[in-house]
Design a protein around this motif. Structure first.
Motif, short mmCIF file in Angstrom:
data_model
loop_
_atom_site.label_atom_id
_atom_site.label_comp_id
_atom_site.label_asym_id
_atom_site.label_seq_id
_atom_site.Cartn_x
_atom_site.Cartn_y
_atom_site.Cartn_z
N GLY A 126 0.82 -1.21 0.00
CA GLY A 126 0.00 0.00 0.00
C GLY A 126 0.85 1.26 0.00
N LYS A 127 1.94 1.21 0.76
CA LYS A 127 2.85 2.38 0.81
C LYS A 127 3.58 2.57 -0.52
CE LYS A 127 3.50 2.12 5.81
NZ LYS A 127 4.43 1.78 6.92
N SER A 128 3.96 1.47 -1.16
CA SER A 128 4.60 1.58 -2.48
C SER A 128 3.66 2.25 -3.47
CB SER A 128 5.00 0.19 -3.00
OG SER A 128 5.98 -0.41 -2.20
N LEU A 129 2.41 1.82 -3.46
CA LEU A 129 1.42 2.39 -4.37
C LEU A 129 1.19 3.87 -4.08
CD1 LEU A 129 -0.54 1.52 -6.67
CD2 LEU A 129 -2.27 1.21 -4.91
N ALA A 130 1.15 4.22 -2.80
CA ALA A 130 0.89 5.61 -2.40
C ALA A 130 2.00 6.57 -2.81
CB ALA A 130 0.67 5.67 -0.89
N SER A 131 3.16 6.04 -3.15
CA SER A 131 4.27 6.92 -3.56
C SER A 131 4.11 7.43 -4.99
CB SER A 131 5.61 6.18 -3.42
OG SER A 131 5.71 5.13 -4.37
N HIS A 132 3.10 6.93 -5.70
CA HIS A 132 2.85 7.34 -7.08
C HIS A 132 1.55 8.13 -7.17
CE1 HIS A 132 6.00 4.69 -8.70
NE2 HIS A 132 5.58 3.81 -7.81
N PRO A 133 1.46 9.07 -8.10
CA PRO A 133 0.18 9.75 -8.31
C PRO A 133 -0.86 8.77 -8.85
CG PRO A 133 1.76 10.41 -9.99
CD PRO A 133 2.51 9.58 -8.98
N PHE A 134 -2.12 9.04 -8.55
CA PHE A 134 -3.20 8.17 -9.03
C PHE A 134 -3.19 8.10 -10.55
CE2 PHE A 134 -8.12 7.91 -9.34
CZ PHE A 134 -8.06 6.56 -9.59
N VAL A 135 -3.16 9.24 -11.22
CA VAL A 135 -2.99 9.28 -12.68
C VAL A 135 -1.49 9.41 -12.91
CG1 VAL A 135 -3.63 10.42 -14.83
CG2 VAL A 135 -5.25 10.38 -12.92
N ASN A 136 -0.88 8.29 -13.29
CA ASN A 136 0.58 8.15 -13.21
C ASN A 136 1.19 8.22 -14.61
OD1 ASN A 136 3.14 7.55 -12.38
ND2 ASN A 136 2.68 5.50 -11.61
N VAL A 137 1.65 9.39 -15.00
CA VAL A 137 2.26 9.62 -16.31
C VAL A 137 3.68 10.13 -16.09
CG1 VAL A 137 2.06 10.81 -18.53
CG2 VAL A 137 -0.02 10.28 -17.22
N LYS A 138 4.65 9.42 -16.65
CA LYS A 138 6.04 9.82 -16.44
C LYS A 138 6.78 9.90 -17.77
CE LYS A 138 6.76 8.28 -11.68
NZ LYS A 138 5.40 7.93 -11.30
N GLU A 139 7.36 11.07 -18.04
CA GLU A 139 8.20 11.22 -19.22
C GLU A 139 9.47 10.39 -19.01
OE1 GLU A 139 10.42 14.63 -21.97
OE2 GLU A 139 9.26 15.23 -20.19
N GLN A 140 9.90 9.71 -20.05
CA GLN A 140 11.08 8.83 -19.97
C GLN A 140 12.31 9.63 -20.40
OE1 GLN A 140 10.46 5.42 -18.65
NE2 GLN A 140 8.89 6.91 -18.11
N LYS A 141 12.79 10.46 -19.49
CA LYS A 141 13.86 11.40 -19.82
C LYS A 141 15.20 10.71 -20.07
CE LYS A 141 11.69 15.26 -17.40
NZ LYS A 141 11.82 16.31 -16.36
N HIS A 142 15.33 9.47 -19.64
CA HIS A 142 16.57 8.74 -19.86
C HIS A 142 16.65 8.15 -21.27
CE1 HIS A 142 13.56 5.78 -18.72
NE2 HIS A 142 14.29 4.87 -19.33
N ALA A 143 15.51 8.16 -22.00
CA ALA A 143 15.48 7.56 -23.33
C ALA A 143 16.13 8.49 -24.35
CB ALA A 143 14.03 7.28 -23.73
N ILE A 144 16.41 7.95 -25.53
CA ILE A 144 16.96 8.76 -26.62
C ILE A 144 16.00 9.92 -26.89
CG2 ILE A 144 17.61 8.77 -29.07
CD1 ILE A 144 18.16 5.74 -28.76
N PRO A 145 16.47 11.15 -26.88
CA PRO A 145 15.57 12.30 -27.10
C PRO A 145 14.89 12.23 -28.47
CG PRO A 145 17.69 13.02 -26.25
CD PRO A 145 17.85 11.58 -26.63
N THR A 146 13.61 12.57 -28.50
CA THR A 146 12.87 12.66 -29.76
C THR A 146 12.13 13.99 -29.79
OG1 THR A 146 11.05 11.44 -28.72
CG2 THR A 146 12.58 10.16 -30.06
N PRO A 147 11.98 14.57 -30.96
CA PRO A 147 11.38 15.91 -31.05
C PRO A 147 9.87 15.88 -30.88
CG PRO A 147 11.81 15.05 -33.24
CD PRO A 147 12.38 14.06 -32.28
N PRO A 148 9.26 17.05 -30.70
CA PRO A 148 7.79 17.11 -30.70
C PRO A 148 7.23 16.53 -31.99
CG PRO A 148 8.71 19.18 -29.93
CD PRO A 148 9.86 18.37 -30.46
N ILE A 149 6.15 15.80 -31.87
CA ILE A 149 5.53 15.15 -33.03
C ILE A 149 4.12 15.70 -33.20
CG2 ILE A 149 4.74 12.97 -34.02
CD1 ILE A 149 7.77 13.24 -33.88
N ALA A 150 3.90 16.42 -34.27
CA ALA A 150 2.57 16.99 -34.52
C ALA A 150 1.55 15.89 -34.74
CB ALA A 150 2.63 17.91 -35.74
#
Length: 575
Positions: free
Chosen positions: A236-260
């Motif tokens: 329960g505590k592990s789950l509580a450490s994340h936002p309910f709506v859990n969206v995370k940018e993967q900043k460690h990945a190869i950068p990619t530009p904005p995509i229209a």
């Protein structure tokens, strides 16, 4: 309503009950504002938030004290707000666009897997008259072909007084029954007899024994914890450490530009028109993610594994707006076809345990690499039972297991005033359905951000997170008087621990038909109908919950639901 205005402990340890009843649309507006303010990356633009309008009956339309409708309606409204942002990014700006969510409609949506019509007959009537099997291909593989198998998914007493356990056959009940000492071939002919026979065995077993046995064998199940016990547990505590709506940018990945976003087709101005989604899921929560994205315009190709069991009933509704193909990842040629589809996809939705996809080269790291190589970010959406990390993250689980683990079943049993601590599932597949809209909302937010900032994104939606959020003190539970008034109004049938979610769904449907029958008439305006379907005639589905004031862009499906594995694997390509 402040947290101080609630009474603690009414429905057991870790519960918080409103002192007075607030009409459902008004309370939903409060919860929407709360959830919006707590969600990282969600807009705080008052002009945009004020576009949302909640309508509907003042009183609750589902049993129990949990404000499941308000939480789900708030999430749908948030999806509508992000859709409004996306339309603006795509050049369709309207400062006066309204986003309407009807809370009564949301209640029906929580049971939408059985809210629909085929050739003028409602879905439960089709099942009752044994017509369903002639209209859909059989993917159930005999999972409920005996009373014992059917009742192998239910909540049962244990050797510890007042502690109940959620047993789950996981659509293959033989090993589950054998684990609790039952021969699956015993000649039991009624579901009531089967439930009592199972209970006779579980009463001899401690909850700790059942929990450890299931863990060792990789089976599903959970002790029915109180909300307090769950919140204080490490999981329960592990789950509580994340936002309910859990969206995370993967900043460690190869950068990619904005995509229209792709140019609009003149015939489709829905927010996600032109977005390509590969969905590999089973049962309800994962397919609901895809179904919701399809209503916003996404092109969905759903993958089904022919060797895995699924529920025949769900083919009628949860494949709306999709194409479906059979893929067996154990076959190299099938795996190659799937990888070619994924290489084109903007969104990948998966509903299996977290370590399943990496074994097939479809894990998050694998798809981030694909995104980097092609120079176009991807949105990776996962849904599971327990959350993105923690010691149960890889444990199998379904809606019923999550409801038991996080305390929803305990609270529902207390609201029914059942003796001996009997726990009961919430009356609809609430955590499944709501997890679906959480995943879809996360995908919408990630696609918005990919278009404006670039990058790839990981979205995680968990069944237990839905249960936990609805039991938070800031949300509150309905007073006992409100729960009793709802029961008197709808005259719900008996609800017990051993009842399967399909039993409870039928109970709710019967109550709705008695009290709100005009809402549920096929031609009453609440359904989207297709004159021809793969199920043999006219198919009517409950419309999407969100309604935008501009008719061209409001969520809807372009095609009816289709059976599992309906299209040819070789010929299926993205539009």
């Amino acid at each position: 309503m402040s947290q101080e205005s609630r009474i603690s402990g009414i429905y057991g340890p870790g519960t918080y009950t409103d002192r007075t009843f607030v009409p459902v649309p008004e309370d939903t507006e409060r919860i929407f504002r709360l959830l919006a303010s707590e969600t990282p990356g969600f807009t705080n633009d008052e002009k945009r938030l004020s576009k949302v309008k909640f309508t509907g009956e003042e009183f609750p339309v589902i049993p129990g004290p949990i404000k499941a409708i308000s939480v789900a309606a708030a999430l749908h409204a948030m999806a509508g707000v992000v859709a409004d942002e996306i339309l603006e990014i795509r050049g369709i700006t309207d400062e006066n666009r309204e986003i309407t969510v009807n809370t009564t409609h949301t209640g029906f949506w929580l049971g939408c897997v059985a809210v629909g019509y085929v050739e003028g007959k409602d879905i439960l009537t089709l099942i009752e008259q044994k017509e369903l099997t002639s209209r859909v291909p059989d993917w159930q593989k005999g999972w409920v072909d005996s009373p014992l198998k059917y009742r192998a998914t239910g909540i049962y007493p244990t050797a510890t007084p007042d502690v109940w356990y959620s047993v789950h056959g996981s659509m293959n009940a033989i090993e589950t029954l054998e684990t609790i000492g039952i021969d699956p071939n015993e000649p039991i002919t009624s579901i009531d007899e089967a439930a009592e026979h199972i209970a006779e065995h579980t009463r001899k077993l401690t909850p700790e024994y059942m929990e450890m046995t299931n863990l060792l064998k990789g089976l599903c199940g959970s002790i029915c914890f109180t909300p307090e016990q769950w919140n204080q547990s490490q999981m329960g505590k592990s789950l509580a450490s994340h936002p309910f709506v859990n969206v995370k940018e993967q900043k460690h990945a190869i950068p990619t530009p904005p995509i229209a976003f792709p140019p609009f087709n003149p015939d489709d101005k829905r927010p996600l028109a032109g977005i390509k989604v590969v969905e590999i899921t089973r049962v309800i929560a994962g397919p609901q993610i895809g179904m919701t994205l399809a209503s916003y315009g996404a092109d969905i190709i759903r993958i089904g594994a022919p060797h895995l069991t699924d529920l025949n009933l769900l083919q009628l509704t949860l494949n709306a707006g999709k194409r479906t193909i059979p893929i067996d990842l154990r076959k190299p040629q099938d795996a190659a076809i799937l990888r070619s589809l994924v290489a084109e996809a903007d969104v990948f939705v998966q509903g299996f345990r977290l370590n399943k996809m990496p074994k097939h080269g479809l894990g998050l790291a694998d798809l981030l690499r694909v995104a980097g190589e092609r120079g176009r970010g991807i949105v990776y959406v996962s849904e599971n039972c327990y959350g993105p990390d923690g010691y149960y993250a890889e444990r199998p689980g379904w809606q019923q297991v999550a409801d038991a683990a996080a305390g929803s079943a305990y609270v529902t049993g207390r609201a029914l005033d059942l003796p001996h601590g009997e726990a009961v599932l919430p009356s609809l597949p609430i955590s499944d359905m709501t997890t679906g809209v959480v995943g879809a909302l996360g995908a919408l937010m990630a696609l918005r951000d990919r278009a404006t900032r670039g990058g790839s994104y990981y979205v995680h939606a968990a069944l237990t997170a839905v249960d936990t959020y609805a039991l938070r003190p800031e949300i509150g539970l309905y007073p006992r008087e409100t729960v009793r008034e709802c029961a008197e109004r709808f005259q719900w049938a008996e609800m017990r621990g051993a009842h399967h979610v399909l039993d409870l769904l039928e109970t709710v449907w019967r109550g709705w038909k008695r009290v709100l029958g005009t809402y549920l008439e096929e031609d009453g305006g609440w359904f989207q109908s297709f004159d021809d379907s793969a199920f043999g005639g006219r198919l009517s589905l409950l419309k999407p919950v969100v309604k935008l004031s501009d008719e061209e862009s409001t969520p809807h499906w372009k095609t009816p639901s289709v059976p599992y594995g309906h299209a040819s694997v070789e010929s299926t390509k993205f539009h």
